[in-house]
Design a protein around this motif. Sequence first.
Motif, short mmCIF file in Angstrom:
data_model
loop_
_atom_site.label_atom_id
_atom_site.label_comp_id
_atom_site.label_asym_id
_atom_site.label_seq_id
_atom_site.Cartn_x
_atom_site.Cartn_y
_atom_site.Cartn_z
N VAL A 59 0.82 -1.06 -0.07
CA VAL A 59 -0.35 0.13 -0.08
C VAL A 59 1.32 1.40 -0.22
N HIS A 94 -3.51 6.82 2.38
CA HIS A 94 -4.27 6.75 2.45
C HIS A 94 -5.36 7.70 2.24
N LEU A 105 -5.55 3.08 -1.16
CA LEU A 105 -6.54 2.40 -0.06
C LEU A 105 -7.55 3.48 0.12
#
Length: 337
Positions: free
Chosen positions: A213, A224, A260
């Motif tokens: 990620v 994110h 994400l």
Amino acid sequence: MTIGHPPIPPFVTASPASITIDLDNLWSYLKTQGLSGWEDYPSYLPVVVPQILDALSRHKVTATFFIVGRDATRSENKAPLQAIADAGHEISCHSFDHEPCLHLYSESELNTEFDRAEEAIEAATGARPRGFRGPGFSCSDDVRHCLVSRGYTYDSSSFPTFLGPLARLYFHFSAKLPKEERQRRSGLYGGIKQGFATLRPHRLESGLVEFPVTTMPMARVPMHQTYLLFLAQRSLPLARLFWGVAHGACSLVSLPPTLLLHPTDFLDLDDVPAMSFFPGMKLPRSKKIELIDVVLGSVTSRHPVAPLNQRAAAMVRDPKTAVSAFPVSNSNLSPQP
């Protein structure tokens, strides 16, 4: 809705980015927080999934959804989960019970967890998952060995940031969990050394592809959507500025992001009053969607976007793919026509 895209940047990359959604449900947040009521497995998926699909459709993005097997067994979730598959998005696995301590499971426990998750997800969506992300980024060599033995092609449980211990401290401070459960979650979000892990997608010795990620290159600060909303609850301009800097840093090192999202990025307290403990929930849904449109518009203006299974297949076809450190130059960038 009119989407306020940022100015078109002077460069794009040919390598695809990915939008991923961890479909964590209301009950899992209540359970993790140590609050009562989770035992009934309350769900906001019927409310939030149409909003997520609408945002992805507006930006013409095919995403990867990491689905919790437990949710796939519940009748109220069948329609929204089927809608994800019907829209052509990738279906991947986020475990069965969303326990963020898979690294403590035995081989037998892991196989039982994946048996239940795969069967439930396939029954609800018609798709057998071949990608995985651990709850709370929980993973281990044993988990990855289990993935390979079960025919998975990739894992996306790596979260290269130095802030894992701080996030874990915040979690332990805010959650109402007994001592035993706190100990079980002692590895939540990883340690300092996780910040030194590569951000580049790479193949492991087992052949499994790993998609970290994305965090901000060099600084390794999370970027994110939930982190952006943590900033946005103080200042939306600050959140947009941070995103611009973080995404710009990715472009400078020719790193197409693996982003994400969570359902809470699309919800406010009017939707789920029980989530008042979670950061950013006081921000109105309209403001959250506005920020999501900024992020998705920025990504699609600089990168092609593909689900993780397509990117994994391309890496498997290319035997020369390997781990690489951050390049100093941006020589791999090509001018935008």
